[in-house]
Design a protein around this motif. Sequence first.
Motif, PDB file in Angstrom:
ATOM      1  N   SER A 177       0.814  -1.211   0.000  1.00 32.78           N
ATOM      2  CA  SER A 177       0.000   0.000   0.000  1.00 32.78           C
ATOM      3  C   SER A 177       0.852   1.267   0.000  1.00 32.78           C
ATOM      4  CB  SER A 177      -0.917   0.020   1.235  1.00 32.78           C
ATOM      5  OG  SER A 177      -1.637   1.237   1.283  1.00 32.78           O
ATOM      6  N   THR A 178       0.440   2.222  -0.800  1.00 31.35           N
ATOM      7  CA  THR A 178       1.096   3.523  -0.789  1.00 31.35           C
ATOM      8  C   THR A 178       0.388   4.486   0.168  1.00 31.35           C
ATOM      9  OG1 THR A 178      -0.236   4.254  -2.669  1.00 31.35           O
ATOM     10  CG2 THR A 178       1.922   3.280  -3.164  1.00 31.35           C
ATOM     11  N   LYS A 179      -0.773   4.086   0.669  1.00 30.15           N
ATOM     12  CA  LYS A 179      -1.546   4.962   1.565  1.00 30.15           C
ATOM     13  C   LYS A 179      -1.442   4.580   3.032  1.00 30.15           C
ATOM     14  CE  LYS A 179      -4.802   6.422  -1.874  1.00 30.15           C
ATOM     15  NZ  LYS A 179      -5.878   7.342  -1.928  1.00 30.15           N
ATOM     16  N   ILE A 180      -1.197   3.284   3.307  1.00 28.72           N
ATOM     17  CA  ILE A 180      -1.073   2.793   4.688  1.00 28.72           C
ATOM     18  C   ILE A 180       0.418   2.494   4.906  1.00 28.72           C
ATOM     19  CG2 ILE A 180      -1.758   1.028   6.356  1.00 28.72           C
ATOM     20  CD1 ILE A 180      -4.342   2.165   5.478  1.00 28.72           C
ATOM     21  N   PRO A 181       1.108   3.315   5.682  1.00 30.89           N
ATOM     22  CA  PRO A 181       2.553   3.129   5.828  1.00 30.89           C
ATOM     23  C   PRO A 181       2.929   1.944   6.711  1.00 30.89           C
ATOM     24  CG  PRO A 181       1.814   4.856   7.301  1.00 30.89           C
ATOM     25  CD  PRO A 181       0.610   4.437   6.488  1.00 30.89           C
ATOM     26  N   HIS A 182       4.126   1.460   6.489  1.00 31.02           N
ATOM     27  CA  HIS A 182       4.726   0.469   7.383  1.00 31.02           C
ATOM     28  C   HIS A 182       5.448   1.251   8.474  1.00 31.02           C
ATOM     29  CE1 HIS A 182       4.888  -3.119   4.390  1.00 31.02           C
ATOM     30  NE2 HIS A 182       3.818  -2.386   4.210  1.00 31.02           N
ATOM     31  N   ALA A 218      -0.083   8.091  11.148  1.00 26.80           N
ATOM     32  CA  ALA A 218      -1.149   8.631  10.298  1.00 26.80           C
ATOM     33  C   ALA A 218      -1.056   7.919   8.948  1.00 26.80           C
ATOM     34  CB  ALA A 218      -0.958  10.132  10.115  1.00 26.80           C
ATOM     35  N   THR A 219      -2.111   7.997   8.158  1.00 23.27           N
ATOM     36  CA  THR A 219      -2.094   7.411   6.814  1.00 23.27           C
ATOM     37  C   THR A 219      -2.595   8.446   5.813  1.00 23.27           C
ATOM     38  OG1 THR A 219      -4.365   6.593   6.613  1.00 23.27           O
ATOM     39  CG2 THR A 219      -2.823   5.213   7.870  1.00 23.27           C
ATOM     40  N   ASP A 220      -2.502   8.111   4.544  1.00 17.69           N
ATOM     41  CA  ASP A 220      -3.095   8.929   3.493  1.00 17.69           C
ATOM     42  C   ASP A 220      -4.442   8.353   3.060  1.00 17.69           C
ATOM     43  OD1 ASP A 220      -0.935  10.715   3.388  1.00 17.69           O
ATOM     44  OD2 ASP A 220       0.153   9.456   1.963  1.00 17.69           O
TER      45      ASP A 220
END
Length: 190
Positions: free
Chosen positions: A89-94, A172-174
């Motif tokens: 995912s590019t919106k939910i970070p590790h 936080a996420t996008d």
Amino acid sequence: MTIEIVPGHDFDEVATLLGPKNPDSSVCFCLSHRIPAKLNTSLKGPERADYVRGLCSRAVAPGVVARRDGEPVGWAAVAPRSELPFARSTKIPHVDDLPVWSIWCIRVRAGFRKQGIARTLIPGAVAYAASQGAPAVEGYPVDNDGAKVDLTMAYVGTRALFEAAGFTWAAATDAVSGGFPRVVMRRDLR
């Protein structure tokens, strides 16, 4: 009233909780965030049920089922993040490189909602992940600050629900769900 949380190996129970009334319908069946989008789109009607049946037959269950007095009333999807689209995912970070497990779908059957079942599902999913060796579990709920979440988007859970299960804010996420920002909540099991 006794609520028991068990691994979701019984396909009939899982289908009761997630499947369509009409077997030819192409409902989510808790596959949207489990499998790649192209595969998810390609599975139609009974193919979706067959795919979930296969998941239920694996050694590691695709999630946990809440039973109240023996009847399936709730579901929480939980799996290693590495097996899920969340891994890319590019919106939910590790947060780090820890091989965490993810909880991304919580569902309580109509007629059983607002009875505390979701509050038992998350700890049950955590316990199942721990029994499989997970070092930590993450959820990606909405941060709704107590505002009402549309029922169709409530499957991701709320920050407060995860906090009640011992999770803490991790990032936080996008991502957004139902108009609310999503956050990474984590519970360390080490």
